[in-house]
Design a protein around this motif. Structure first.
Motif, PDB file in Angstrom:
ATOM      1  N   THR A 195       0.834  -1.197   0.000  1.00 45.75           N
ATOM      2  CA  THR A 195       0.000   0.000   0.000  1.00 45.75           C
ATOM      3  C   THR A 195       0.874   1.254   0.000  1.00 45.75           C
ATOM      4  N   PHE A 196       1.885   1.251   0.835  1.00 41.41           N
ATOM      5  CA  PHE A 196       2.800   2.384   0.920  1.00 41.41           C
ATOM      6  C   PHE A 196       3.451   2.651  -0.442  1.00 41.41           C
ATOM      7  N   THR A 197       3.907   1.574  -1.110  1.00 32.77           N
ATOM      8  CA  THR A 197       4.521   1.725  -2.425  1.00 32.77           C
ATOM      9  C   THR A 197       3.552   2.375  -3.400  1.00 32.77           C
ATOM     10  N   LEU A 240       1.335   6.924  -6.701  1.00 29.76           N
ATOM     11  CA  LEU A 240       0.256   7.851  -7.052  1.00 29.76           C
ATOM     12  C   LEU A 240       0.687   9.303  -6.824  1.00 29.76           C
ATOM     13  N   PHE A 241       1.346   9.563  -5.688  1.00 29.79           N
ATOM     14  CA  PHE A 241       1.834  10.909  -5.408  1.00 29.79           C
ATOM     15  C   PHE A 241       2.803  11.373  -6.496  1.00 29.79           C
ATOM     16  N   THR A 242       3.650  10.448  -6.956  1.00 31.02           N
ATOM     17  CA  THR A 242       4.681  10.824  -7.912  1.00 31.02           C
ATOM     18  C   THR A 242       4.101  11.186  -9.264  1.00 31.02           C
ATOM     19  N   ILE A 243       3.095  10.431  -9.706  1.00 32.08           N
ATOM     20  CA  ILE A 243       2.594  10.739 -11.047  1.00 32.08           C
ATOM     21  C   ILE A 243       1.473  11.774 -11.007  1.00 32.08           C
ATOM     22  N   PHE A 244       1.038  12.174  -9.785  1.00 28.11           N
ATOM     23  CA  PHE A 244      -0.059  13.142  -9.704  1.00 28.11           C
ATOM     24  C   PHE A 244       0.205  14.433 -10.488  1.00 28.11           C
ATOM     25  N   PRO A 245       1.401  15.071 -10.361  1.00 23.88           N
ATOM     26  CA  PRO A 245       1.608  16.342 -11.093  1.00 23.88           C
ATOM     27  C   PRO A 245       1.376  16.218 -12.592  1.00 23.88           C
ATOM     28  N   PRO A 299       1.618  -7.160  -6.185  1.00 23.50           N
ATOM     29  CA  PRO A 299       0.754  -7.049  -7.363  1.00 23.50           C
ATOM     30  C   PRO A 299       0.962  -5.728  -8.101  1.00 23.50           C
ATOM     31  N   GLY A 300       1.121  -5.803  -9.413  1.00 28.66           N
ATOM     32  CA  GLY A 300       1.266  -4.600 -10.233  1.00 28.66           C
ATOM     33  C   GLY A 300       2.657  -4.004 -10.228  1.00 28.66           C
ATOM     34  N   ARG A 301       3.651  -4.800  -9.898  1.00 36.25           N
ATOM     35  CA  ARG A 301       5.007  -4.279  -9.763  1.00 36.25           C
ATOM     36  C   ARG A 301       5.518  -3.654 -11.062  1.00 36.25           C
ATOM     37  N   ALA A 302       5.264  -4.342 -12.189  1.00 42.20           N
ATOM     38  CA  ALA A 302       5.771  -3.832 -13.472  1.00 42.20           C
ATOM     39  C   ALA A 302       5.134  -2.490 -13.805  1.00 42.20           C
ATOM     40  N   ILE A 303       3.818  -2.384 -13.534  1.00 40.28           N
ATOM     41  CA  ILE A 303       3.126  -1.126 -13.821  1.00 40.28           C
ATOM     42  C   ILE A 303       3.660  -0.026 -12.919  1.00 40.28           C
ATOM     43  N   ALA A 304       3.855  -0.348 -11.629  1.00 42.60           N
ATOM     44  CA  ALA A 304       4.346   0.650 -10.678  1.00 42.60           C
ATOM     45  C   ALA A 304       5.714   1.154 -11.100  1.00 42.60           C
ATOM     46  N   ARG A 305       6.569   0.241 -11.564  1.00 45.69           N
ATOM     47  CA  ARG A 305       7.917   0.644 -11.943  1.00 45.69           C
ATOM     48  C   ARG A 305       7.890   1.600 -13.131  1.00 45.69           C
ATOM     49  N   LEU A 364       7.874   7.902 -15.024  1.00 44.07           N
ATOM     50  CA  LEU A 364       7.306   8.958 -15.866  1.00 44.07           C
ATOM     51  C   LEU A 364       7.896  10.351 -15.589  1.00 44.07           C
ATOM     52  N   PRO A 365       8.048  10.776 -14.332  1.00 43.59           N
ATOM     53  CA  PRO A 365       8.602  12.126 -14.112  1.00 43.59           C
ATOM     54  C   PRO A 365       9.949  12.321 -14.778  1.00 43.59           C
ATOM     55  N   TRP A 366      10.707  11.232 -14.856  1.00 44.72           N
ATOM     56  CA  TRP A 366      12.043  11.337 -15.430  1.00 44.72           C
ATOM     57  C   TRP A 366      11.993  11.543 -16.936  1.00 44.72           C
TER      58      TRP A 366
END
Lengths: 285, 322
Positions: A16-18, A23-28, B126-132, B137-139
């Motif tokens: 959940t923390f991850t 979500l916070f990171t891509i919010f902007p 769950p969703g590790r690849a998507i999270a990575r 994206l910011p980069w």
């Protein structure tokens, strides 16, 4: 509570923390797209007057008219593509030579390539600016406000790092492959072209994307070395626009969205190669 | 060629070795030749010219005939160091202070966030690849867009103040972020936001090369998680940390785009707390046509960087040979 249960809870909360971080990171980025679909009055009044209904798609049309975006887009595309092709060719050749040969001056060359990264860009900017003025004055060759001037500068600046990425790629290709090609009667050149080059395509893709993204992002040299809209790139165009229309956030956000989306799509399509190439270079150092 | 005897013989022999090496490695020389010529023309020559320019009196009057500009020796350097009314000197002390704080804070934050998230992402979930991919994206966002976007979010009525004041009630009234000492945070946070995803990917690749057996053995020996991190993870990642530390320092000291875009059209002044070395130098040099002083300032900046790299090399020398 059993050990298994507590481990389950720990794992769940870490996940959940991850996801909260993600979500916070891509919010902007989402916020940028969201804001680009509102009128400037709503934006200036603050987020509380934001509504999802009635998106203002006309911002995208107006931005195109106000910034003359097509022109800047075309300039960026030409300069970055030619730079990418030139710099990656240099990088493939030099990277291969540095990875597979030990020759007189190869250590010096490697050191020279790395030390270019430590020199401030402005150290080159002033002399190149004067050099370009001088070439025009003495030889009559226009360099400021030309595609070739920008391409020359960018190619020179992105070649060293690209050589480094290509070199770490070639080092990972075993020498046996070439040696067996040489035994089969290939010359060194044929072995390079027929055996090594096809194997290094993923590395070349990574290098090309690196060059393209970096050139697409360059502002300082483009700002100083171009004054005519005929050659100015997107960052310069947007910077001029920011100066002229400080408070048109609707248009600014739609312009920002338009330059970001293609980059993100390109990245999605090629990220497999790109992440592999960049991390290979970065981990080995 | 027969090597002769005596002192000139050593030279001859050396020459013969170089010639032999050249014949043997003809192909390699052909491959690096374009790069060497290119780097001589667009790196070495401008750099030498820049050092030469720092010894000339170069301004709007002498610029057109810059080859004939008067030679003034160390004048530009003494001006920069001691003359407080020199335009390039003015504001440089703020710029140096800001750049020092900015570089230290950003570099530490980027490395810490990168390593922290890399360790979170190194687990299966769950969703590790998507999270990575999402985290990267910011980069990918161009840095000039980062400047525009965060400049917009930092507005007095912008989203950040809305969240801090109206939603979370952390502050009593909405602060100005782009004026005063808050400005430094307004450029530090976007830089960290854009840079750490790349560090995450690099550290993740490093973590995946560490074998699980090491952690299992440590677990059997009774080492807790913190102890495992200090004695296994950090030492094995040290070569990567060393290289990334250097790249981050260089990148942040020469940072330009975010400040240039966040504070209007760039001919404006981001304020004493927002000016970095690169923005200050570019604005002052081209604003006042002070090319001699500008060259001297950039040469001194390069010397500072060489000192930093020298210290870095002494500290991490042992890591780099492995």
């Amino acid at each position: 509570m059993s050990k298994q249960q507590s481990r389950f809870i720990l794992n769940g909360s870490l996940t959940t923390f991850t996801w909260i971080i993600v979500l916070f990171t891509i919010f902007p980025i989402f916020y940028m797209v969201f804001a680009s679909l509102h009128s400037n009055e709503d934006i200036l009044r603050g987020i509380t007057s934001f509504k999802l209904v009635d998106p203002k798609w006309e911002n995208y049309r107006d931005m195109w008219i106000n910034i003359d975006f097509f022109n800047f887009f075309k300039n960026s595309l030409i300069i970055c593509t030619v730079t990418m092709l030139l710099a990656s060719s240099f990088a493939v050749m030099a990277g291969y030579a540095l990875a597979k040969y030990r020759f007189f001056g190869s250590k010096t060359l490697e050191m020279g390539i790395i030390s270019t990264q430590m020199i401030p860009g402005i150290m080159f900017l002033l002399p190149i600016y004067l050099m370009f003025l001088g070439l025009k004055e003495v030889l009559g060759i226009p360099m400021i406000n030309t595609y070739w001037g920008m391409i020359l500068v960018y190619t020179a600046f992105y070649t060293p790092m690209s050589i480094w990425i290509m070199r770490s790629f070639f080092v990972a290709i075993p020498n046996d492959l070439e040696e067996s090609a040489l035994i089969d009667g290939c010359t060194r050149f044929q072995a390079f072209v027929k055996v090594i080059l096809p194997l290094s395509v993923p590395g070349m893709i990574a290098t090309c994307i690196y060059i393209f993204l970096t050139a697409w992002d360059e502002l300082l040299f483009a700002w100083v070395l171009t004054t005519s809209p005929d050659v100015q790139t997107i960052p310069v165009g947007i910077r001029l626009f920011v100066g002229q229309y400080q408070n048109r956030y609707d248009l600014l956000m739609s312009a920002a969205t338009v330059v970001t989306i293609p980059v993100i799509i390109t990245f999605f399509l090629t990220q497999k190669y790109f992440i592999r190439g960049m991390t290979a270079g970065a981990v080995k150092g | 060629m027969q090597p002769a005897t005596g002192s000139s013989g050593d030279d001859n022999q050396k020459f013969a070795i170089i010639l032999h090496d050249f014949r043997k490695n003809r192909f390699a020389y052909a491959l690096v030749l374009p790069t060497i010529l290119f780097m001589l023309a667009v790196h070495l020559w401008p750099m030498l010219q820049g050092i030469w320019m720092s010894l000339l009196k170069l301004n709007q009057f002498t610029l057109n005939q810059y080859l004939k500009a008067p030679f003034v020796g160390m004048h530009n350097y003494t001006e920069l160091l001691f003359n407080t009314s020199n335009p390039v000197r003015q504001g440089m002390q703020y710029a140096l202070r800001n750049t020092a704080i900015y570089t230290v804070v950003v570099t530490i934050a980027v490395m810490a966030c990168g390593l922290g998230t890399a360790m979170l992402m190194n687990r299966a979930f769950p969703g590790r690849a998507i999270a990575r991919t999402a985290l990267l994206l910011p980069w990918v966002v161009p840095s000039y867009v980062v400047g525009i976007l965060w400049g917009f979010m930092w507005q007095k009525e912008g989203i950040i103040n809305y969240v801090l004041v109206d939603v979370l009630h952390l502050l009593d009234d909405k602060p100005f972020w782009l004026i005063g000492s808050n400005t430094l945070w307004a450029i530090i946070i976007p830089t960290v936001w854009r840079s750490w995803p790349f560090l995450m990917i690099v550290f993740l690749a490093g973590l995946q090369t560490i074998s699980d057996e090491l952690y299992e053995a440590a677990e059997i020996d009774g080492a807790n998680k913190f102890r495992q991190f200090m004695s296994i993870t950090l030492p094995l990642l040290k070569p990567i940390i060393a290289v990334q530390l250097l790249f981050q320092i260089i990148y942040n000291v020469y940072s330009y785009n975010i400040v240039a875009m966040m504070f209007g059209n760039g001919s404006g002044y981001p304020g004493e707390w927002g000016d970095l070395v690169m923005t200050a130098m570019t604005r002052q040099t081209f604003g006042y046509w002070a090319f001699g002083s500008g060259s001297a300032a950039s040469f001194m900046l390069m010397l500072i960087m060489f000192v930093i790299v020298g210290i870095w090399y002494r500290v991490f020398r042992s890591e780099l040979n492995t």
